[in-house]
Design an enzyme around this catalytic site. Structure first.
Site, PDB file in Angstrom:
ATOM      1  N   GLY A 240     -25.022 -28.242  55.319  1.00 29.80           N
ATOM      2  CA  GLY A 240     -24.500 -27.073  54.633  1.00 29.80           C
ATOM      3  C   GLY A 240     -24.000 -26.026  55.617  1.00 29.80           C
ATOM      4  O   GLY A 240     -24.224 -26.120  56.827  1.00 29.80           O
TER       5      GLY A 240
ATOM      6  N   ALA B  37     -29.950 -25.667  48.992  1.00 28.02           N
ATOM      7  CA  ALA B  37     -29.975 -25.213  47.599  1.00 28.02           C
ATOM      8  C   ALA B  37     -29.078 -26.098  46.753  1.00 28.02           C
ATOM      9  O   ALA B  37     -28.214 -26.813  47.269  1.00 28.02           O
ATOM     10  CB  ALA B  37     -29.512 -23.758  47.491  1.00 28.02           C
ATOM     11  N   TYR B  38     -29.301 -26.034  45.462  1.00 31.73           N
ATOM     12  CA  TYR B  38     -28.400 -26.645  44.486  1.00 31.73           C
ATOM     13  C   TYR B  38     -27.344 -25.578  44.203  1.00 31.73           C
ATOM     14  O   TYR B  38     -27.579 -24.636  43.457  1.00 31.73           O
ATOM     15  CB  TYR B  38     -29.169 -27.007  43.222  1.00 31.73           C
ATOM     16  CG  TYR B  38     -28.397 -27.835  42.214  1.00 31.73           C
ATOM     17  CD1 TYR B  38     -27.341 -27.280  41.485  1.00 31.73           C
ATOM     18  CD2 TYR B  38     -28.724 -29.154  41.967  1.00 31.73           C
ATOM     19  CE1 TYR B  38     -26.635 -28.028  40.552  1.00 31.73           C
ATOM     20  CE2 TYR B  38     -28.030 -29.913  41.041  1.00 31.73           C
ATOM     21  CZ  TYR B  38     -26.993 -29.346  40.338  1.00 31.73           C
ATOM     22  OH  TYR B  38     -26.302 -30.095  39.419  1.00 31.73           O
ATOM     23  N   THR B  39     -26.176 -25.719  44.823  1.00 33.21           N
ATOM     24  CA  THR B  39     -25.154 -24.668  44.755  1.00 33.21           C
ATOM     25  C   THR B  39     -23.958 -25.027  43.877  1.00 33.21           C
ATOM     26  O   THR B  39     -22.995 -24.258  43.819  1.00 33.21           O
ATOM     27  CB  THR B  39     -24.638 -24.336  46.166  1.00 33.21           C
ATOM     28  OG1 THR B  39     -24.140 -25.529  46.786  1.00 33.21           O
ATOM     29  CG2 THR B  39     -25.752 -23.746  47.026  1.00 33.21           C
TER      30      THR B  39
ATOM     31  N   THR C 124     -29.335 -15.371  46.318  1.00 28.18           N
ATOM     32  CA  THR C 124     -27.962 -15.111  45.894  1.00 28.18           C
ATOM     33  C   THR C 124     -27.836 -13.861  45.033  1.00 28.18           C
ATOM     34  O   THR C 124     -28.800 -13.426  44.370  1.00 28.18           O
ATOM     35  CB  THR C 124     -27.451 -16.320  45.081  1.00 28.18           C
ATOM     36  OG1 THR C 124     -26.165 -16.037  44.518  1.00 28.18           O
ATOM     37  CG2 THR C 124     -28.395 -16.643  43.934  1.00 28.18           C
TER      38      THR C 124
ATOM     39  N   TYR D 229     -27.719 -21.527  37.462  1.00 23.08           N
ATOM     40  CA  TYR D 229     -27.869 -21.394  38.913  1.00 23.08           C
ATOM     41  C   TYR D 229     -28.615 -20.114  39.261  1.00 23.08           C
ATOM     42  O   TYR D 229     -29.605 -20.120  40.010  1.00 23.08           O
ATOM     43  CB  TYR D 229     -26.498 -21.416  39.583  1.00 23.08           C
ATOM     44  CG  TYR D 229     -26.508 -20.994  41.030  1.00 23.08           C
ATOM     45  CD1 TYR D 229     -27.099 -21.797  42.010  1.00 23.08           C
ATOM     46  CD2 TYR D 229     -25.940 -19.787  41.438  1.00 23.08           C
ATOM     47  CE1 TYR D 229     -27.117 -21.409  43.345  1.00 23.08           C
ATOM     48  CE2 TYR D 229     -25.951 -19.397  42.760  1.00 23.08           C
ATOM     49  CZ  TYR D 229     -26.538 -20.204  43.717  1.00 23.08           C
ATOM     50  OH  TYR D 229     -26.553 -19.811  45.028  1.00 23.08           O
TER      51      TYR D 229
ATOM     52  N   LYS E 159     -32.472 -19.773  40.866  1.00 16.84           N
ATOM     53  CA  LYS E 159     -32.686 -19.068  42.132  1.00 16.84           C
ATOM     54  C   LYS E 159     -33.678 -17.924  41.945  1.00 16.84           C
ATOM     55  O   LYS E 159     -34.532 -17.672  42.808  1.00 16.84           O
ATOM     56  CB  LYS E 159     -31.363 -18.548  42.694  1.00 16.84           C
ATOM     57  CG  LYS E 159     -30.401 -19.631  43.161  1.00 16.84           C
ATOM     58  CD  LYS E 159     -30.939 -20.425  44.339  1.00 16.84           C
ATOM     59  CE  LYS E 159     -30.842 -19.644  45.636  1.00 16.84           C
ATOM     60  NZ  LYS E 159     -31.252 -20.480  46.803  1.00 16.84           N
TER      61      LYS E 159
ATOM     62  N   TRP F  43     -20.893 -14.883  48.696  1.00 19.08           N
ATOM     63  CA  TRP F  43     -19.561 -15.297  49.129  1.00 19.08           C
ATOM     64  C   TRP F  43     -19.576 -15.896  50.542  1.00 19.08           C
ATOM     65  O   TRP F  43     -18.884 -15.427  51.442  1.00 19.08           O
ATOM     66  CB  TRP F  43     -18.595 -14.117  49.059  1.00 19.08           C
ATOM     67  CG  TRP F  43     -18.366 -13.545  47.699  1.00 19.08           C
ATOM     68  CD1 TRP F  43     -19.169 -13.670  46.588  1.00 19.08           C
ATOM     69  CD2 TRP F  43     -17.272 -12.724  47.289  1.00 19.08           C
ATOM     70  NE1 TRP F  43     -18.634 -12.981  45.528  1.00 19.08           N
ATOM     71  CE2 TRP F  43     -17.467 -12.392  45.924  1.00 19.08           C
ATOM     72  CE3 TRP F  43     -16.146 -12.213  47.939  1.00 19.08           C
ATOM     73  CZ2 TRP F  43     -16.577 -11.591  45.206  1.00 19.08           C
ATOM     74  CZ3 TRP F  43     -15.260 -11.415  47.234  1.00 19.08           C
ATOM     75  CH2 TRP F  43     -15.473 -11.114  45.885  1.00 19.08           C
TER      76      TRP F  43
END
Length: 288
Positions: free
Chosen positions: A10, A59-61, A100, A124, A128, A149
């Site tokens: 990542g 993370a699961y993004t 986030t 999402y 989080k 971002w």
């Protein structure tokens, strides 16, 4: 200092791996080494590696995909970090986990403070936020670092998307009513290291923090800056978010108040224009 990183390819994990050396021993775990859908395995990895600190950069993004895959998103974004936090607390070592701006409602125009009420509008964001709450319950030397971002020369991100589309098209329509701070992954990685080192000697600084680039801007204006940096002549037209519907709701207000991060750790908000210059120096596109 031995630092164990969850995540390998990542954006932030890649930048953390680049910091290996000069007193830092970075070990980054990929999916084969640490299955994030198996929280117990994540905790076991911490015990096996016996690090001085742990950074969760995984993370699961897939924000839209999470809307139909909540169970997996919750495992990766909430339960796995919780297991990491408990394992770190048991060893009394720092744990830094990246979160986030999606944990907020995205309403208004004021920058979000770490203490502001959360109200995630997507799966999402909710997973989080669940992870944040579980980490807090660990009562260890934790820091949750909310950011926004994220961009870098690596992986998929807005900078690389604009470079690709700008080279293919004469004009682009970009959302202009979502406002936030683009943040370089390299700067996030450096901030995580600084926070981990500080928590080693000042555990009382555990808590929630924000870190985002400055100045705040819109996606459309950010696209223009990227195009100008790359010498792309593709025209950018502003559109509202309502003209670009997505399965998951995006926050209109992603501004983050980062004053407590600077006060606690001496880390100022990075200028994303400088970050963009650093990214451009690493991408072949800009060198052609």
């Amino acid at each position: 200092m031995k630092i164990l990183v969850f995540g390998h390819s990542g954006q932030v994990a890649t930048e953390l791996r680049a910091l290996d050396g000069d007193g830092l021993e970075i070990t980054a775990l990929d999916r084969a080494a640490a299955d994030l859908t198996d929280p117990a395995a994540c905790a076991a990895a911490i015990e096996a590696h016996a690090p001085d600190a742990v950074i969760n950069a995984a993370a699961y993004t897939a924000v839209d995909k999470a809307e139909r895959d909540e169970a997996t998103a919750h495992l990766i974004n909430a339960q796995a970090p919780a297991a990491m936090a408990r394992a770190c607390a048991a060893r009394d070592i720092p744990f830094v986990s990246i979160s986030t701006d999606y944990v907020f409602s995205g309403e208004g125009t004021a920058p979000w403070k770490p203490s502001d009420p959360t109200d995630p509008q997507s799966v999402y964001g909710q997973t989080k936020r669940d992870g944040e709450l579980l980490i807090e319950r660990s009562s260890g030397r934790y820091a949750i670092l909310r950011t926004s971002w994220v961009v870098s020369p690596h992986g998929n991100n807005f900078v690389k998307t604009i470079l690709r589309l700008g080279a293919e098209r004469d004009a682009l329509t970009i959302v202009a009513d979502q406002i936030g701070g683009p943040t370089g992954a390299a700067e996030i990685a450096s901030a995580c290291i600084t926070i981990a080192k500080t928590l080693t000697i000042e555990p009382q600084k555990a808590g929630l923090y924000h870190f985002a680039g400055t100045p705040d801007t819109s996606w459309a204006d950010f696209a223009r800056a990227i195009s100008q940096q790359a010498g792309i002549t593709c025209a950018v037209t502003d559109i509202p978010s309502s003209d670009y519907p997505t399965p998951a709701k995006r926050p209109l207000n992603s501004r983050l108040d980062c004053t407590t991060t600077q006060a606690a750790f001496g880390i100022p908000r990075p200028d994303w224009r400088e970050s963009l210059t650093h990214i451009s120096n690493q991408l072949d596109f800009f060198k052609e």
